[in-house]
Design an enzyme around this catalytic site. Structure first.
Site, PDB file in Angstrom:
ATOM      1  N   LYS A 139      48.328  41.454  40.743  1.00  0.00           N
ATOM      2  CA  LYS A 139      47.263  42.152  41.458  1.00  0.00           C
ATOM      3  C   LYS A 139      46.591  43.104  40.482  1.00  0.00           C
ATOM      4  O   LYS A 139      47.246  43.950  39.876  1.00  0.00           O
ATOM      5  CB  LYS A 139      47.842  42.936  42.645  1.00  0.00           C
ATOM      6  CG  LYS A 139      46.850  43.909  43.296  1.00  0.00           C
ATOM      7  CD  LYS A 139      47.436  44.624  44.508  1.00  0.00           C
ATOM      8  CE  LYS A 139      46.508  45.729  45.028  1.00  0.00           C
ATOM      9  NZ  LYS A 139      47.060  46.454  46.187  1.00  0.00           N
ATOM     10  N   LYS A 146      40.781  55.458  52.033  1.00  0.00           N
ATOM     11  CA  LYS A 146      42.062  56.162  51.974  1.00  0.00           C
ATOM     12  C   LYS A 146      41.851  57.666  52.117  1.00  0.00           C
ATOM     13  O   LYS A 146      40.778  58.177  51.783  1.00  0.00           O
ATOM     14  CB  LYS A 146      42.728  55.910  50.614  1.00  0.00           C
ATOM     15  CG  LYS A 146      43.292  54.514  50.437  1.00  0.00           C
ATOM     16  CD  LYS A 146      43.937  54.371  49.073  1.00  0.00           C
ATOM     17  CE  LYS A 146      44.559  52.995  48.902  1.00  0.00           C
ATOM     18  NZ  LYS A 146      45.667  52.718  49.832  1.00  0.00           N
ATOM     19  N   ASP A 180      46.468  50.648  40.555  1.00  0.00           N
ATOM     20  CA  ASP A 180      46.614  49.498  41.451  1.00  0.00           C
ATOM     21  C   ASP A 180      46.406  48.165  40.723  1.00  0.00           C
ATOM     22  O   ASP A 180      46.420  47.106  41.342  1.00  0.00           O
ATOM     23  CB  ASP A 180      45.644  49.650  42.630  1.00  0.00           C
ATOM     24  CG  ASP A 180      46.180  49.050  43.919  1.00  0.00           C
ATOM     25  OD1 ASP A 180      47.401  48.843  44.014  1.00  0.00           O
ATOM     26  OD2 ASP A 180      45.356  48.775  44.813  1.00  0.00           O
ATOM     27  N   ASP A 201      41.494  47.959  53.231  1.00  0.00           N
ATOM     28  CA  ASP A 201      42.501  48.532  52.327  1.00  0.00           C
ATOM     29  C   ASP A 201      43.657  47.559  52.074  1.00  0.00           C
ATOM     30  O   ASP A 201      44.504  47.807  51.231  1.00  0.00           O
ATOM     31  CB  ASP A 201      43.022  49.855  52.923  1.00  0.00           C
ATOM     32  CG  ASP A 201      43.723  50.726  51.894  1.00  0.00           C
ATOM     33  OD1 ASP A 201      43.622  50.421  50.687  1.00  0.00           O
ATOM     34  OD2 ASP A 201      44.361  51.712  52.311  1.00  0.00           O
ATOM     35  N   GLU A 224      43.586  44.849  50.440  1.00  0.00           N
ATOM     36  CA  GLU A 224      42.745  44.047  49.549  1.00  0.00           C
ATOM     37  C   GLU A 224      43.542  43.266  48.515  1.00  0.00           C
ATOM     38  O   GLU A 224      43.071  42.248  48.015  1.00  0.00           O
ATOM     39  CB  GLU A 224      41.725  44.966  48.839  1.00  0.00           C
ATOM     40  CG  GLU A 224      42.245  45.702  47.598  1.00  0.00           C
ATOM     41  CD  GLU A 224      43.385  46.676  47.849  1.00  0.00           C
ATOM     42  OE1 GLU A 224      43.541  47.110  49.010  1.00  0.00           O
ATOM     43  OE2 GLU A 224      44.117  47.000  46.909  1.00  0.00           O
ATOM     44  N   ARG A 284      46.205  41.440  48.777  1.00  0.00           N
ATOM     45  CA  ARG A 284      46.544  40.084  49.238  1.00  0.00           C
ATOM     46  C   ARG A 284      45.314  39.177  49.212  1.00  0.00           C
ATOM     47  O   ARG A 284      45.437  37.971  49.082  1.00  0.00           O
ATOM     48  CB  ARG A 284      47.177  40.162  50.635  1.00  0.00           C
ATOM     49  CG  ARG A 284      46.284  40.747  51.688  1.00  0.00           C
ATOM     50  CD  ARG A 284      47.068  41.230  52.903  1.00  0.00           C
ATOM     51  NE  ARG A 284      47.753  42.498  52.665  1.00  0.00           N
ATOM     52  CZ  ARG A 284      48.519  43.123  53.551  1.00  0.00           C
ATOM     53  NH1 ARG A 284      48.726  42.594  54.749  1.00  0.00           N
ATOM     54  NH2 ARG A 284      49.105  44.269  53.244  1.00  0.00           N
TER      55      ARG A 284
HETATM   56  N1  BES Z   1      47.353  49.668  46.787  1.00  0.00           N
HETATM   57  C1  BES Z   1      47.813  49.891  48.104  1.00  0.00           C
HETATM   58  C2  BES Z   1      49.323  50.011  48.187  1.00  0.00           C
HETATM   59  C3  BES Z   1      49.937  51.199  47.497  1.00  0.00           C
HETATM   60  C4  BES Z   1      50.244  52.338  48.217  1.00  0.00           C
HETATM   61  C5  BES Z   1      50.262  51.156  46.164  1.00  0.00           C
HETATM   62  C6  BES Z   1      50.840  53.413  47.586  1.00  0.00           C
HETATM   63  C7  BES Z   1      50.851  52.225  45.534  1.00  0.00           C
HETATM   64  C8  BES Z   1      51.140  53.362  46.261  1.00  0.00           C
HETATM   65  C9  BES Z   1      47.402  48.724  48.993  1.00  0.00           C
HETATM   66  O1  BES Z   1      46.207  48.122  48.668  1.00  0.00           O
HETATM   67  C10 BES Z   1      47.258  49.254  50.382  1.00  0.00           C
HETATM   68  O2  BES Z   1      46.387  50.031  50.598  1.00  0.00           O
HETATM   69  N2  BES Z   1      48.116  48.804  51.279  1.00  0.00           N
HETATM   70  C11 BES Z   1      48.085  49.193  52.633  1.00  0.00           C
HETATM   71  C12 BES Z   1      48.157  47.947  53.484  1.00  0.00           C
HETATM   72  C13 BES Z   1      47.792  48.170  54.924  1.00  0.00           C
HETATM   73  C14 BES Z   1      46.329  48.523  55.048  1.00  0.00           C
HETATM   74  C15 BES Z   1      48.090  46.886  55.675  1.00  0.00           C
HETATM   75  C16 BES Z   1      49.274  50.106  52.905  1.00  0.00           C
HETATM   76  O3  BES Z   1      50.337  49.874  52.315  1.00  0.00           O
HETATM   77  O4  BES Z   1      49.114  51.046  53.654  1.00  0.00           O
HETATM   78 ZN    ZN Z   2      45.669  48.222  46.700  1.00  0.00          ZN
HETATM   79 MN    MN Z   3      44.522  49.056  49.477  1.00  0.00          MN
END
Ligand code: BES
Ligand code: ZN
Ligand code: MN
Length: 533
Positions: free
Chosen positions: A294, A306, A317, A376, A378, A380
């Site tokens: 990713k 966010k 990321d 968010d 994204e 996947r």
């Molecule tokens: N990049 C984030 C995940 C992340 C969170 C990485 C904290 C490092 C530290 C990812 O893109 C994300 O935002 N995931 C969401 C998914 C949700 C919207 C289904 C999450 O984990 O809240």
């Molecule tokens: Zn992310």
């Molecule tokens: Mn995200």
């Protein structure tokens, strides 16, 4: 080298653009300078005897019993001074413990480091890293007493010292330029073995970890999809057996990669798909191990924006992409006899008038339609198109993706293990074993069939975020699995909890370079598995 005179104007321009909020066309943006906060690399040599120069002396010890043999070659008075210091201090020989002694013999400093009583290969590397970090600003030459340690252990210690000798303050102008620092001499009775392991594999790991950490630590105004590609090209250039292919937004459009293009729509920086092949076994090679990362160069969350707290960390990321490219860099630099491909799915996730919205439907390259519930979720989406491309263009022996995918993996595993998801027991077993050997542990979590229900959309084939609560890391893994046919052995590593940390005894604040050592080990040891399990 610290920030060079050349680097500064570029930094100035970058921040000027950021401050002015310029939405300049990409072509007029200044090119990001290849920064490296790492100081001059200390040269490392292996010797059967103690060199004449009295700088810093490092003595790794598991117990008092080891002292006489480990310090053979020191004078009797030096040895007894060290023994007395150890007896009268609180030193317990625990792994990573340190005791700095001054005023003994002609030595500038004697640093005793604890090995613990059951040190494995990765522990020698970790203790070496703690030592390297402790000596970061030390100008003197360093002599490490490694007599009695195996060649493997001495090489692991030397590799660790190189890993610990890393700075993440890429853009900090330091008052005092640290000049050329002294070299490292590993005093070892297994010197030739240690040297060959270090020079073939250790130094490649250090270079790859530094590249991975540097690019992950870089701010979003310096590293975006195109500059990631350029920096990877530079790092990989001239390495035998390496071929680089890059898909730009036009290529992606022709291929129908609606998912990654959707993620990139809100950004001035167009997405890229970078494919790095390294074949170290020749044209008759067996099928490649494919590593996918990713590569969200900055994740604002998009329209599902966010909260502001810690958003600056979302420059990391792209750590999965950095780690898979870093792994191929390590393998190619050491000309390992493996056949491997890294695919980096690169995009920037920004909110904008052209950005995708919650509720939008995207179509991935394999035809699957996806309802975007959260912009968010994204990671996947970009991986979905990478998987589809891999399935159509490569004939993988196994696919392993690495992604900072969900916050929920930290809830499950804290920062002790990365999450491992796989339907393939034999593949999962090899990854767990590699993680253990490399000191980057994995914990397997389920891809329960009930997640199918959670990820079902009423309007499209899939939704990108689950309807229920909980299982956030697992439902994300389920989603990814829908983009590879089930007969391809596949595993997913969620490293969102491991890729980044505050400063500690072995590393500064920022990227950990997680998964480079684990994947280097995994690919080297890979045994083909049944395609369907
Ligand atoms: N990049 C984030 C995940 C992340 C969170 C990485 C904290 C490092 C530290 C990812 O893109 C994300 O935002 N995931 C969401 C998914 C949700 C919207 C289904 C999450 O984990 O809240
Ligand atoms: Zn992310
Ligand atoms: Mn995200």
């Amino acid at each position: 080298m610290r920030l060079s005179a050349l680097a500064r104007p570029s930094l100035y321009l970058l921040s000027a653009c950021a401050v002015a909020g310029l939405h300049a066309p990409v072509s007029s943006q200044p090119t990001a300078m290849a920064q490296s906060a790492s100081q001059d690399v200390r040269p490392v040599q292996f010797s059967p005897s103690i060199p004449a120069e009295r700088g810093v002396l490092v003595v790794p010890l598991a117990s008092m019993d080891e002292l006489p043999s480990r310090t053979a070659g020191l004078t009797a008075s030096e040895q007894s001074a060290i023994a007395r210091a150890l007896e009268t201090s609180e030193f317990t020989f625990a792994k990573r413990q340190q005791l700095s002694l001054r005023g003994i013999g002609e030595w500038h400093q004697i640093l005793i480091v604890g090995l613990g009583d059951d040190a494995a290969q990765s522990d020698y590397q970790m203790v070496g890293a703690v030592t390297g970090r402790a000596l970061l600003d030390e100008a003197e030459s360093v002599t490490v007493m490694a007599s009695g340690l195996t060649g493997e252990a001495a090489a692991a210690f030397a590799t660790g010292m190189g890993l610990g000798d890393y700075r993440s303050d890429l853009y900090r102008a330091r008052e005092e330029q640290v000049g050329q620092r002294g070299g490292v001499t590993i005093v070892s009775d297994a010197g030739p073995v240690a040297r060959s392991i270090y020079e073939n594999r250790g130094s490649a790991i250090i270079a790859a970890m530094n590249w991975t950490r540097d690019i992950s630590n870089e701010p979003g105004n310096a590293v975006y999809p195109e500059s990631f590609v350029e920096r990877a090209r530079t790092a990989l250039s001239g390495l035998r057996g390496v071929r680089v292919e890059v898909l730009d937004e036009n290529d992606m459009g022709e291929l129908g990669m609606g998912a990654i293009l959707g993620v990139g729509r809100g950004s001035e920086r167009p997405p890229r798909m970078m494919i790095v092949r390294y074949n170290g076994v020749g044209p008759s090679a067996e099928r490649p191990v494919v590593l996918v990362g990713k590569g969200i160069t900055f994740d604002t969350g998009g329209i599902s924006i966010k909260p502001r707290q810690n958003m600056e960390n979302m420059r990391m990321d792209m750590s999965g992409a950095a780690s898979v490219v870093g792994t191929v860099l390590a393998l190619a630099r050491s000309q390992a006899p493996v056949n491997v491909v890294a695919v980096a799915a690169l995009a920037e996730n920004m909110p904008d008038g052209r950005a995708i919205r919650p509720g939008d439907v995207l179509q991935a390259m394999n035809g699957t339609t996806i309802q975007v519930i959260s912009t968010d979720a994204e990671g996947r989406l970009v991986l979905a198109d990478a998987f589809s491309w891999i399935e159509r263009n490569l004939d993988p022996a196994a696919v392993v993706d690495v992604a900072t995918l969900t916050g929920s993996v930290r809830g499950a595993l804290s920062d002790d293990y990365a999450g491992l998801f796989s339907r393939h027991d034999a593949l999962a077993g090899q990854l767990v074993a590699a993680g253990e050997t490399a000191g980057e542990p994995l914990w397997r979590l389920p891809i329960h069939e009930s997640y199918a229900e959670d990820m079902r959309s009423t309007i499209a084939d899939l939704r990108n975020s689950s309807s229920g609560s909980g299982g956030g890391a697992g439902t994300a893994a389920y989603f990814l699995g829908e983009f590879l046919s089930r007969d391809i052995p596949w595993a997913h590593l969620d490293i969102a909890n491991m890729a980044w940390s505050g400063a500690n005894a072995w590393k500064p604040d920022g990227s950990t370079g997680f998964a480079v050592r684990l994947l280097d080990q995994f690919v080297r040891e890979f045994q083909p598995v049944e395609t369907v399990e």
